[in-house]
Scaffold this motif. Structure first.
Motif, PDB file in Angstrom:
ATOM      1  N   THR A  87      69.230  81.643  30.825  1.00 19.04           N
ATOM      2  CA  THR A  87      68.031  82.458  30.807  1.00 19.04           C
ATOM      3  C   THR A  87      68.384  83.878  31.216  1.00 19.04           C
ATOM      4  O   THR A  87      69.516  84.182  31.589  1.00 19.04           O
ATOM      5  N   PHE A  88      67.385  84.748  31.120  1.00 18.48           N
ATOM      6  CA  PHE A  88      67.556  86.161  31.470  1.00 18.48           C
ATOM      7  C   PHE A  88      66.597  86.519  32.590  1.00 18.48           C
ATOM      8  O   PHE A  88      65.460  86.053  32.639  1.00 18.48           O
ATOM      9  N   HIS A  89      67.086  87.364  33.509  1.00 14.85           N
ATOM     10  CA  HIS A  89      66.228  87.966  34.523  1.00 14.85           C
ATOM     11  C   HIS A  89      66.371  89.472  34.435  1.00 14.85           C
ATOM     12  O   HIS A  89      67.480  89.992  34.254  1.00 14.85           O
ATOM     13  N   GLY A  90      65.255  90.172  34.601  1.00 14.93           N
ATOM     14  CA  GLY A  90      65.318  91.630  34.567  1.00 14.93           C
ATOM     15  C   GLY A  90      64.028  92.252  35.062  1.00 14.93           C
ATOM     16  O   GLY A  90      63.079  91.555  35.459  1.00 14.93           O
ATOM     17  N   LYS A  91      63.984  93.556  35.027  1.00 12.90           N
ATOM     18  CA  LYS A  91      62.825  94.301  35.512  1.00 12.90           C
ATOM     19  C   LYS A  91      61.579  93.908  34.720  1.00 12.90           C
ATOM     20  O   LYS A  91      61.646  93.639  33.530  1.00 12.90           O
ATOM     21  N   GLY A  92      60.451  93.865  35.406  1.00 10.96           N
ATOM     22  CA  GLY A  92      59.202  93.479  34.746  1.00 10.96           C
ATOM     23  C   GLY A  92      58.993  91.982  34.701  1.00 10.96           C
ATOM     24  O   GLY A  92      58.019  91.504  34.112  1.00 10.96           O
ATOM     25  N   GLN A  93      59.894  91.228  35.325  1.00  8.34           N
ATOM     26  CA  GLN A  93      59.780  89.766  35.389  1.00  8.34           C
ATOM     27  C   GLN A  93      59.601  89.376  36.858  1.00  8.34           C
ATOM     28  O   GLN A  93      60.407  89.772  37.703  1.00  8.34           O
ATOM     29  N   LEU A  94      58.558  88.638  37.148  1.00  9.61           N
ATOM     30  CA  LEU A  94      58.347  88.164  38.519  1.00  9.61           C
ATOM     31  C   LEU A  94      59.141  86.881  38.721  1.00  9.61           C
ATOM     32  O   LEU A  94      58.870  85.864  38.082  1.00  9.61           O
ATOM     33  N   VAL A  95      60.139  86.958  39.613  1.00 14.94           N
ATOM     34  CA  VAL A  95      60.944  85.787  39.934  1.00 14.94           C
ATOM     35  C   VAL A  95      60.502  85.276  41.299  1.00 14.94           C
ATOM     36  O   VAL A  95      60.398  86.049  42.256  1.00 14.94           O
ATOM     37  N   GLY A  96      60.223  83.988  41.376  1.00 13.65           N
ATOM     38  CA  GLY A  96      59.807  83.373  42.626  1.00 13.65           C
ATOM     39  C   GLY A  96      60.776  82.279  43.034  1.00 13.65           C
ATOM     40  O   GLY A  96      61.097  81.397  42.227  1.00 13.65           O
ATOM     41  N   TYR A  97      61.270  82.357  44.264  1.00 11.70           N
ATOM     42  CA  TYR A  97      62.211  81.378  44.781  1.00 11.70           C
ATOM     43  C   TYR A  97      61.609  80.687  46.012  1.00 11.70           C
ATOM     44  O   TYR A  97      61.682  81.213  47.121  1.00 11.70           O
ATOM     45  N   PRO A  98      61.018  79.512  45.838  1.00  9.92           N
ATOM     46  CA  PRO A  98      60.567  78.754  47.009  1.00  9.92           C
ATOM     47  C   PRO A  98      61.744  78.019  47.649  1.00  9.92           C
ATOM     48  O   PRO A  98      62.465  77.287  46.972  1.00  9.92           O
ATOM     49  N   VAL A  99      61.943  78.241  48.918  1.00 12.26           N
ATOM     50  CA  VAL A  99      62.890  77.434  49.692  1.00 12.26           C
ATOM     51  C   VAL A  99      62.015  76.548  50.569  1.00 12.26           C
ATOM     52  O   VAL A  99      61.633  76.911  51.679  1.00 12.26           O
ATOM     53  N   PHE A 100      61.644  75.408  50.001  1.00 14.43           N
ATOM     54  CA  PHE A 100      60.657  74.508  50.606  1.00 14.43           C
ATOM     55  C   PHE A 100      61.331  73.230  51.093  1.00 14.43           C
ATOM     56  O   PHE A 100      62.191  72.676  50.395  1.00 14.43           O
ATOM     57  N   ASP A 101      60.908  72.767  52.242  1.00 15.16           N
ATOM     58  CA  ASP A 101      61.272  71.437  52.717  1.00 15.16           C
ATOM     59  C   ASP A 101      60.236  70.473  52.166  1.00 15.16           C
ATOM     60  O   ASP A 101      59.121  70.384  52.679  1.00 15.16           O
ATOM     61  N   LEU A 102      60.589  69.765  51.104  1.00 23.36           N
ATOM     62  CA  LEU A 102      59.600  68.902  50.445  1.00 23.36           C
ATOM     63  C   LEU A 102      59.168  67.725  51.311  1.00 23.36           C
ATOM     64  O   LEU A 102      58.155  67.091  51.017  1.00 23.36           O
ATOM     65  N   ASP A 103      59.908  67.431  52.376  1.00 29.43           N
ATOM     66  CA  ASP A 103      59.428  66.428  53.332  1.00 29.43           C
ATOM     67  C   ASP A 103      58.089  66.849  53.948  1.00 29.43           C
ATOM     68  O   ASP A 103      57.331  66.003  54.418  1.00 29.43           O
ATOM     69  N   GLN A 104      57.811  68.145  53.938  1.00 24.26           N
ATOM     70  CA  GLN A 104      56.542  68.640  54.468  1.00 24.26           C
ATOM     71  C   GLN A 104      55.444  68.663  53.399  1.00 24.26           C
ATOM     72  O   GLN A 104      54.276  68.889  53.712  1.00 24.26           O
ATOM     73  N   PHE A 105      55.831  68.444  52.153  1.00 20.70           N
ATOM     74  CA  PHE A 105      54.877  68.481  51.043  1.00 20.70           C
ATOM     75  C   PHE A 105      54.819  67.102  50.370  1.00 20.70           C
ATOM     76  O   PHE A 105      53.984  66.280  50.687  1.00 20.70           O
ATOM     77  N   LYS A 106      55.761  66.857  49.467  1.00 22.94           N
ATOM     78  CA  LYS A 106      55.848  65.572  48.769  1.00 22.94           C
ATOM     79  C   LYS A 106      57.250  65.447  48.196  1.00 22.94           C
ATOM     80  O   LYS A 106      57.722  66.366  47.500  1.00 22.94           O
ATOM     81  N   THR A 107      57.921  64.350  48.485  1.00 25.00           N
ATOM     82  CA  THR A 107      59.314  64.184  48.053  1.00 25.00           C
ATOM     83  C   THR A 107      59.356  63.622  46.632  1.00 25.00           C
ATOM     84  O   THR A 107      59.705  62.468  46.392  1.00 25.00           O
ATOM     85  N   ASP A 108      59.027  64.500  45.691  1.00 26.51           N
ATOM     86  CA  ASP A 108      58.943  64.124  44.286  1.00 26.51           C
ATOM     87  C   ASP A 108      59.222  65.390  43.475  1.00 26.51           C
ATOM     88  O   ASP A 108      58.382  66.293  43.423  1.00 26.51           O
ATOM     89  N   LEU A 109      60.414  65.453  42.846  1.00 24.35           N
ATOM     90  CA  LEU A 109      60.781  66.672  42.134  1.00 24.35           C
ATOM     91  C   LEU A 109      59.922  66.899  40.894  1.00 24.35           C
ATOM     92  O   LEU A 109      59.653  68.044  40.525  1.00 24.35           O
ATOM     93  N   GLY A 110      59.500  65.820  40.243  1.00 24.43           N
ATOM     94  CA  GLY A 110      58.603  65.957  39.103  1.00 24.43           C
ATOM     95  C   GLY A 110      57.293  66.604  39.528  1.00 24.43           C
ATOM     96  O   GLY A 110      56.790  67.528  38.875  1.00 24.43           O
TER      97      GLY A 110
END
Length: 226
Positions: A87-110
């Motif tokens: 893929t491509f990343h560049g200006k004008g593209q909003l990139v979001g990187y969650p560094v989440f502990d899924l044990d606090q949410f739900k342990t299901d990648l789907g």
């Protein structure tokens, strides 16, 4: 109670700098979990200087530009440790990187990936656009079921270690889509890419998009940014 998430808008950055930062956050979170300490969750917002990234199981033949031409265009390249292809990343593209502990949410990648997609779909709806999922293909699309009109507006790829996530989504807002002409985006042939700007016919405020994504993040993940 809503889960606390530290939101960091780090502006326009080179890819490797932010990749290293995510890796450090992930390692810290895993270490804290091993010590039975609950780690903080993070969401990073960034725009990257032009870069192509290839997922760990991606195919190099999906890069259609040679190294010399790529460097002449000032585009970096990294083979990285997320899922997905090129893929491509560049200006004008909003990139979001969650560094989440899924044990606090739900342990299901789907569930996690569908939740990220839902955030973008809700955000698009606020602009009057109908975002959809495409069967067997991660990310958010417009008209995925109409042959010849399928176009991807948000790519996604993640890594997860001990249920801590990194990498995330790339939402085309005002992105220069010509960079995608030199790759087969996500390794998917005969399908196009698009952006909010292209679909709406005007440039969109990035700050406005960030605010809408932030609000929808809180809604979908039952989170509260700090």
């Amino acid at each position: 109670m809503p889960k606390k998430v530290v939101l960091q808008d780090i502006g326009e950055r080179h890819y490797k700098e932010v990749w290293d930062y995510q890796e450090n956050l992930l390692k810290q979170s895993v270490l804290l979990k091993q010590q039975q300490i609950i780690p903080d969750n993070y969401l990073l917002f960034t725009e990257h200087f032009p870069v192509y990234t290839l997922g760990k199981n991606g195919k190099a033949e999906n890069i259609l530009i040679n190294e010399t031409d790529r460097k002449e265009k000032g585009v970096e390249y990294f083979h990285i440790n997320r899922g997905g292809d090129i893929t491509f990343h560049g200006k004008g593209q909003l990139v979001g990187y969650p560094v989440f502990d899924l044990d606090q949410f739900k342990t299901d990648l789907g569930w996690y990936l569908r939740s990220l997609e839902e955030i973008i779909i809700l955000t698009m709806a606020e602009y009057g656009l109908h975002g959809e999922r495409s069967a067997g293909e991660t990310g958010v699309w417009i008209e995925p079921q109409t042959k010849g009109k399928e176009r991807k507006i948000c790519a996604m790829g993640i890594r997860c270690s001990r249920w801590v996530t990194m990498h995330g989504f790339a939402f085309n807002v005002n992105t220069d889509l010509s960079y995608f002409d030199h790759i087969i985006p996500c390794g998917i042939h005969d399908k196009k890419v698009t952006s909010l700007e292209k679909e709406l016919g005007y440039a969109v405020s990035m700050e406005e998009v960030k605010e809408k994504v932030r609000k929808n993040f809180e809604k979908v993940f039952d989170a509260e940014f700090v």
